[in-house]
Structures are given as C-alpha cells and as structure tokens.
Design a protein around this motif. Structure first.
Motif, PDB file in Angstrom:
ATOM      1  N   LEU A  12     -18.964   2.237  16.761  1.00  0.00           N
ATOM      2  CA  LEU A  12     -19.986   4.285  16.991  1.00  0.00           C
ATOM      3  C   LEU A  12     -20.235   4.456  15.495  1.00  0.00           C
ATOM      4  CD1 LEU A  12     -16.400   6.519  18.755  1.00  0.00           C
ATOM      5  CD2 LEU A  12     -18.633   5.245  19.714  1.00  0.00           C
ATOM      6  N   ALA A  13     -19.781   4.467  14.991  1.00  0.00           N
ATOM      7  CA  ALA A  13     -20.307   4.256  13.335  1.00  0.00           C
ATOM      8  C   ALA A  13     -21.593   3.134  13.106  1.00  0.00           C
ATOM      9  CB  ALA A  13     -19.654   4.448  12.224  1.00  0.00           C
ATOM     10  N   VAL A  14     -21.691   2.133  13.425  1.00  0.00           N
ATOM     11  CA  VAL A  14     -22.279   1.733  13.979  1.00  0.00           C
ATOM     12  C   VAL A  14     -23.613   1.791  14.501  1.00  0.00           C
ATOM     13  CG1 VAL A  14     -23.245  -1.192  13.560  1.00  0.00           C
ATOM     14  CG2 VAL A  14     -21.586  -0.513  12.674  1.00  0.00           C
ATOM     15  N   LEU A  15     -23.707   2.015  15.651  1.00  0.00           N
ATOM     16  CA  LEU A  15     -24.104   2.551  16.529  1.00  0.00           C
ATOM     17  C   LEU A  15     -24.724   3.614  16.291  1.00  0.00           C
ATOM     18  CD1 LEU A  15     -22.687   1.006  20.246  1.00  0.00           C
ATOM     19  CD2 LEU A  15     -24.379   0.511  18.750  1.00  0.00           C
ATOM     20  N   ALA A  16     -24.103   4.550  15.455  1.00  0.00           N
ATOM     21  CA  ALA A  16     -24.531   5.804  15.224  1.00  0.00           C
ATOM     22  C   ALA A  16     -25.510   5.503  14.204  1.00  0.00           C
ATOM     23  CB  ALA A  16     -23.517   6.951  14.769  1.00  0.00           C
ATOM     24  N   THR A  17     -25.101   5.383  13.356  1.00  0.00           N
ATOM     25  CA  THR A  17     -26.357   4.678  11.855  1.00  0.00           C
ATOM     26  C   THR A  17     -27.405   4.378  12.293  1.00  0.00           C
ATOM     27  OG1 THR A  17     -24.109   5.002  11.067  1.00  0.00           O
ATOM     28  CG2 THR A  17     -25.943   3.481   9.943  1.00  0.00           C
ATOM     29  N   TRP A  18     -27.090   3.060  12.963  1.00  0.00           N
ATOM     30  CA  TRP A  18     -28.604   2.311  13.662  1.00  0.00           C
ATOM     31  C   TRP A  18     -29.679   3.484  14.425  1.00  0.00           C
ATOM     32  CZ3 TRP A  18     -30.696   1.864  18.416  1.00  0.00           C
ATOM     33  CH2 TRP A  18     -32.126   1.000  18.116  1.00  0.00           C
ATOM     34  N   LEU A  56     -33.047   4.181   4.322  1.00  0.00           N
ATOM     35  CA  LEU A  56     -32.440   4.934   5.181  1.00  0.00           C
ATOM     36  C   LEU A  56     -31.334   4.518   5.395  1.00  0.00           C
ATOM     37  CD1 LEU A  56     -33.263   7.664   6.139  1.00  0.00           C
ATOM     38  CD2 LEU A  56     -34.415   6.662   7.817  1.00  0.00           C
ATOM     39  N   SER A  57     -30.764   3.646   6.199  1.00  0.00           N
ATOM     40  CA  SER A  57     -29.506   2.916   6.581  1.00  0.00           C
ATOM     41  C   SER A  57     -28.698   3.758   5.349  1.00  0.00           C
ATOM     42  CB  SER A  57     -29.064   1.786   7.321  1.00  0.00           C
ATOM     43  OG  SER A  57     -29.406   0.814   6.121  1.00  0.00           O
ATOM     44  N   MET A  58     -28.507   3.280   4.299  1.00  0.00           N
ATOM     45  CA  MET A  58     -27.544   3.862   3.403  1.00  0.00           C
ATOM     46  C   MET A  58     -27.236   5.234   2.992  1.00  0.00           C
ATOM     47  SD  MET A  58     -27.018   0.909   1.517  1.00  0.00           S
ATOM     48  CE  MET A  58     -26.171   1.551   0.384  1.00  0.00           C
ATOM     49  N   TRP A  59     -27.936   6.026   3.756  1.00  0.00           N
ATOM     50  CA  TRP A  59     -28.120   7.609   3.251  1.00  0.00           C
ATOM     51  C   TRP A  59     -26.830   8.105   4.855  1.00  0.00           C
ATOM     52  CZ3 TRP A  59     -27.598   8.834  -1.717  1.00  0.00           C
ATOM     53  CH2 TRP A  59     -27.555   7.566  -2.180  1.00  0.00           C
ATOM     54  N   VAL A  60     -27.562   7.365   5.750  1.00  0.00           N
ATOM     55  CA  VAL A  60     -27.278   7.987   7.486  1.00  0.00           C
ATOM     56  C   VAL A  60     -25.946   7.343   7.187  1.00  0.00           C
ATOM     57  CG1 VAL A  60     -27.473   7.408   9.562  1.00  0.00           C
ATOM     58  CG2 VAL A  60     -30.032   7.927   8.283  1.00  0.00           C
ATOM     59  N   ALA A  61     -25.648   6.128   6.815  1.00  0.00           N
ATOM     60  CA  ALA A  61     -24.319   5.815   6.845  1.00  0.00           C
ATOM     61  C   ALA A  61     -23.366   5.769   6.179  1.00  0.00           C
ATOM     62  CB  ALA A  61     -23.578   3.755   6.533  1.00  0.00           C
ATOM     63  N   MET A  62     -23.614   6.881   5.413  1.00  0.00           N
ATOM     64  CA  MET A  62     -22.326   6.977   4.477  1.00  0.00           C
ATOM     65  C   MET A  62     -21.564   8.540   5.244  1.00  0.00           C
ATOM     66  SD  MET A  62     -20.688   7.781   1.803  1.00  0.00           S
ATOM     67  CE  MET A  62     -20.206   7.854   0.136  1.00  0.00           C
ATOM     68  N   PHE A  67     -16.247   9.024   8.331  1.00  0.00           N
ATOM     69  CA  PHE A  67     -15.583   9.471   9.671  1.00  0.00           C
ATOM     70  C   PHE A  67     -14.110   8.139  10.248  1.00  0.00           C
ATOM     71  CE2 PHE A  67     -15.925   7.651  14.148  1.00  0.00           C
ATOM     72  CZ  PHE A  67     -15.911   8.136  14.402  1.00  0.00           C
ATOM     73  N   VAL A  68     -14.728   7.196   9.393  1.00  0.00           N
ATOM     74  CA  VAL A  68     -14.437   5.936   9.716  1.00  0.00           C
ATOM     75  C   VAL A  68     -12.680   5.340   8.741  1.00  0.00           C
ATOM     76  CG1 VAL A  68     -13.590   3.577   9.890  1.00  0.00           C
ATOM     77  CG2 VAL A  68     -16.033   4.373  10.693  1.00  0.00           C
ATOM     78  N   LEU A  69     -12.861   5.820   7.775  1.00  0.00           N
ATOM     79  CA  LEU A  69     -12.394   6.434   6.567  1.00  0.00           C
ATOM     80  C   LEU A  69     -11.587   7.300   6.154  1.00  0.00           C
ATOM     81  CD1 LEU A  69     -12.778   2.888   5.499  1.00  0.00           C
ATOM     82  CD2 LEU A  69     -10.667   2.948   7.324  1.00  0.00           C
ATOM     83  N   ARG A  70     -11.209   7.680   6.162  1.00  0.00           N
ATOM     84  CA  ARG A  70     -10.245   9.004   5.139  1.00  0.00           C
ATOM     85  C   ARG A  70      -9.126   8.735   3.927  1.00  0.00           C
ATOM     86  NH1 ARG A  70     -10.394  10.754  10.424  1.00  0.00           N
ATOM     87  NH2 ARG A  70     -12.562  12.167  10.799  1.00  0.00           N
ATOM     88  N   TRP A  80     -19.446   2.148   4.133  1.00  0.00           N
ATOM     89  CA  TRP A  80     -20.451   2.501   4.050  1.00  0.00           C
ATOM     90  C   TRP A  80     -21.386   1.348   3.881  1.00  0.00           C
ATOM     91  CZ3 TRP A  80     -22.653   4.899  -1.249  1.00  0.00           C
ATOM     92  CH2 TRP A  80     -23.606   4.948  -1.248  1.00  0.00           C
ATOM     93  N   LEU A  81     -20.922   0.441   2.970  1.00  0.00           N
ATOM     94  CA  LEU A  81     -21.869  -0.752   3.013  1.00  0.00           C
ATOM     95  C   LEU A  81     -21.914  -1.184   3.463  1.00  0.00           C
ATOM     96  CD1 LEU A  81     -21.807  -1.884  -0.634  1.00  0.00           C
ATOM     97  CD2 LEU A  81     -24.108  -0.145   0.473  1.00  0.00           C
ATOM     98  N   ALA A  82     -20.803  -1.186   4.693  1.00  0.00           N
ATOM     99  CA  ALA A  82     -20.973  -2.718   5.707  1.00  0.00           C
ATOM    100  C   ALA A  82     -21.700  -1.749   7.092  1.00  0.00           C
ATOM    101  CB  ALA A  82     -18.604  -2.454   5.976  1.00  0.00           C
ATOM    102  N   ILE A  83     -21.089  -0.422   7.252  1.00  0.00           N
ATOM    103  CA  ILE A  83     -21.794  -0.003   8.881  1.00  0.00           C
ATOM    104  C   ILE A  83     -23.719   0.215   8.629  1.00  0.00           C
ATOM    105  CG2 ILE A  83     -22.375   2.754   9.455  1.00  0.00           C
ATOM    106  CD1 ILE A  83     -18.943   3.360   8.387  1.00  0.00           C
ATOM    107  N   SER A  84     -23.765   0.103   6.883  1.00  0.00           N
ATOM    108  CA  SER A  84     -24.834   0.204   6.990  1.00  0.00           C
ATOM    109  C   SER A  84     -25.624  -1.554   7.321  1.00  0.00           C
ATOM    110  CB  SER A  84     -26.075   0.390   5.731  1.00  0.00           C
ATOM    111  OG  SER A  84     -26.836   0.160   4.981  1.00  0.00           O
ATOM    112  N   GLY A  85     -25.112  -2.320   6.894  1.00  0.00           N
ATOM    113  CA  GLY A  85     -25.793  -3.521   6.782  1.00  0.00           C
ATOM    114  C   GLY A  85     -25.575  -3.930   8.766  1.00  0.00           C
TER     115      GLY A  85
END
Length: 121
Positions: A12-18, A56-62, A67-70, A80-85
C-alpha cells in the motif's frame, strides 16, 4: 488499518507513493490544480522538486515509511528508501514519458502548415 500485515502495508505504501508522486510530477491534476501549483512554485526549490519524479518520491515516501514501521530510526530510514526505490521502479516499468517542447520559430513561414514545398512538384 492497524490490523494489516507488514507486507500489505508495504505494498500500500509503495502504490500510494507512486500514485502521489506521479500526480505531482507528471499530471495536470483535477481542474488543473497541479499545473497551477507548479506555475505558482515556478523555479523555486519546491518547483524544481516537482519536475523530478525520483527526487519527489523521496519526500512523498517519508510519511508512508512511518505508516509501515513505527520502530527505530534506522528501520524507518531503510523503509523510506525502499518505498521510494520501489516507486521509482514502478515509474520505470511504465511507458516512456513523452516530453513536450515548444516548436522552433519558423521565421516568417506559415505556421499553420506541416511542411512546405521545395523545388518543383
């Protein structure tokens, strides 16, 4: 959403970031809202940031990493880097982006024709 498994949250985080990054970097938006925002931002740091999907994906992914990890800071940074990547990989997976540029000045020629005659025909 707290009952979702870790892999579901990552997907969900990857798709939303994209989706958000693609909207901000490559689309006009509803009622041209994103185009208007880009025009307002102009050549400022934020305006230039919106021109580059990868930046831009770097900042959107943060926020999605949060959301994924607390957990600890290092795990959040890696997520953060994995989601952006992953969002960048999705962007590359799609069709090549078409870049529009202004037509060259025809200097006195009729601009309403596709080509002009040369020689005798």
């Amino acid at each position: 959403m707290s009952e979702l498994g870790i892999w579901t949250r990552i997907v969900l985080a990857v798709l939303a970031t994209w989706r958000i990054t693609h909207l901000l970097a490559s689309e006009d938006g509803p009622a041209d809202a994103i185009v208007k925002l880009r025009m307002i931002l102009g050549q400022s740091l934020a305006g230039r940031l919106m021109d580059c999907f990868y930046c831009l994906s770097m900042w959107v992914a943060m926020p999605f990493a949060l959301f994924v990890l607390r957990k600890g800071a290092m795990e959040i940074i890696v997520m953060w880097l994995a989601i952006s990547g992953a969002a960048c990989l999705l962007e590359r997976w799609g069709p090549a982006q078409v870049l529009m540029s202004p037509a060259p000045d025809l200097q006195g020629e009729d601009s309403d024709v596709l080509r002009t005659k040369t020689g005798s025909s």
